[in-house]
Scaffold this motif. Sequence first.
Motif, PDB file in Angstrom:
ATOM      1  N   GLY A 224       0.804  -1.213   0.000  1.00 20.59           N
ATOM      2  CA  GLY A 224       0.000   0.000   0.000  1.00 20.59           C
ATOM      3  C   GLY A 224       0.837   1.264   0.000  1.00 20.59           C
ATOM      4  O   GLY A 224       0.301   2.371   0.085  1.00 20.59           O
ATOM      5  N   MET A 225       2.146   1.133  -0.090  1.00 22.75           N
ATOM      6  CA  MET A 225       3.064   2.265  -0.109  1.00 22.75           C
ATOM      7  C   MET A 225       4.069   2.070  -1.233  1.00 22.75           C
ATOM      8  O   MET A 225       4.376   0.941  -1.611  1.00 22.75           O
ATOM      9  N   SER A 226       4.607   3.181  -1.719  1.00 22.25           N
ATOM     10  CA  SER A 226       5.678   3.075  -2.707  1.00 22.25           C
ATOM     11  C   SER A 226       6.944   2.566  -2.025  1.00 22.25           C
ATOM     12  O   SER A 226       7.101   2.658  -0.795  1.00 22.25           O
ATOM     13  N   PHE A 227       7.852   2.032  -2.838  1.00 22.55           N
ATOM     14  CA  PHE A 227       9.114   1.522  -2.310  1.00 22.55           C
ATOM     15  C   PHE A 227       9.875   2.615  -1.556  1.00 22.55           C
ATOM     16  O   PHE A 227      10.367   2.394  -0.449  1.00 22.55           O
ATOM     17  N   GLY A 228       9.937   3.815  -2.142  1.00 23.71           N
ATOM     18  CA  GLY A 228      10.680   4.903  -1.517  1.00 23.71           C
ATOM     19  C   GLY A 228      10.087   5.335  -0.195  1.00 23.71           C
ATOM     20  O   GLY A 228      10.809   5.561   0.781  1.00 23.71           O
ATOM     21  N   ARG A 229       8.754   5.480  -0.134  1.00 22.94           N
ATOM     22  CA  ARG A 229       8.099   5.891   1.108  1.00 22.94           C
ATOM     23  C   ARG A 229       8.249   4.831   2.193  1.00 22.94           C
ATOM     24  O   ARG A 229       8.476   5.147   3.354  1.00 22.94           O
ATOM     25  N   TRP A 230       8.130   3.556   1.824  1.00 22.01           N
ATOM     26  CA  TRP A 230       8.261   2.480   2.806  1.00 22.01           C
ATOM     27  C   TRP A 230       9.668   2.460   3.382  1.00 22.01           C
ATOM     28  O   TRP A 230       9.849   2.369   4.603  1.00 22.01           O
ATOM     29  N   ARG A 231      10.663   2.546   2.500  1.00 27.05           N
ATOM     30  CA  ARG A 231      12.051   2.504   2.972  1.00 27.05           C
ATOM     31  C   ARG A 231      12.365   3.704   3.858  1.00 27.05           C
ATOM     32  O   ARG A 231      13.042   3.572   4.881  1.00 27.05           O
ATOM     33  N   GLN A 232      11.846   4.886   3.489  1.00 19.85           N
ATOM     34  CA  GLN A 232      12.093   6.063   4.304  1.00 19.85           C
ATOM     35  C   GLN A 232      11.486   5.904   5.693  1.00 19.85           C
ATOM     36  O   GLN A 232      12.122   6.217   6.703  1.00 19.85           O
ATOM     37  N   ARG A 233      10.237   5.403   5.761  1.00 23.75           N
ATOM     38  CA  ARG A 233       9.611   5.226   7.076  1.00 23.75           C
ATOM     39  C   ARG A 233      10.378   4.213   7.913  1.00 23.75           C
ATOM     40  O   ARG A 233      10.567   4.403   9.116  1.00 23.75           O
TER      41      ARG A 233
END
Length: 286
Positions: A224-233
């Motif tokens: 439910g999240m982009s790869f970049g947003r998930w990794r940042q979180r």
Amino acid sequence: MRTTHAPASAAAVPCSHTGLPELQAAAPLPVTGVAADYPAGLEVEEHSHECCQLLYAVQGVLEVRAGSGRWVVPPTRGVWLRSGVPHGLRMRGAVQVRSLFVDAQAAADLPGTDCVIEVSPLLRELISEVARWPASAPPGRRESMVVELLLQELRQPPVVPFHLPWPQDARMAAVCHALAEGDGTDGFAAAATTGAAAATAGDWAARLAMGEKTFHRHFLQATGMSFGRWRQRARLLSSMQALLAGRPIVQVALEAGYESHSAYSLAFRRQFGMPPSAFGARGDRP
């Protein structure tokens, strides 16, 4: 209150709340408190309870792992789990946990999903108070009123930024594990010049023998999240323990994969609503 002390070992251990069903059956009130102290790095094996549970760390950063995701929470937050949800724990630093077990009937109008909630100064004191009560002591009017107020304080909206959605797809779950742990396990060797946590979407696509656009699509569908947003979180959540320990923000920023103090501070503020300097200054106080 029952206080347990887990062994000082990094290996996973069984849940320490033995006898909890019997304790709840004999409890005169719908809320039971249990205290447990854990050493840094210890993991508690996956288990579940027939009741709902609030996991709150009065000190340290607690990671709660369930099938739907992971929650990494500092002492200003607590994790609410519905009854019957399998979950495990991991201690990021030495952690003092105060758990509340709420009868499922009493929790009927409490959060209907597993989530993180804000622990206000009032809720913190209520949790600590209930966790101090002897399990066999008969309750009076004061105890009943404290429980009623505590249940009212639990009726609040979830705090989303502390949740990492976890995919059911085995390939994407392996990617997420490597990103969160930074170790390239689950059959994925870290690249020679970059750790698994620093590998790009293109790197992961190549390892999975798929095109980069296809990888992005599968990752978004699975989390439910982009790869970049998930990794940042994941990076920001992992950095919280170092901030609470008082380490320099520049050092924390570099270890989290940011090139500068300012870039890290901006990302941290956007994610959690405060700069890392303010978060670290709060220490283990709500």
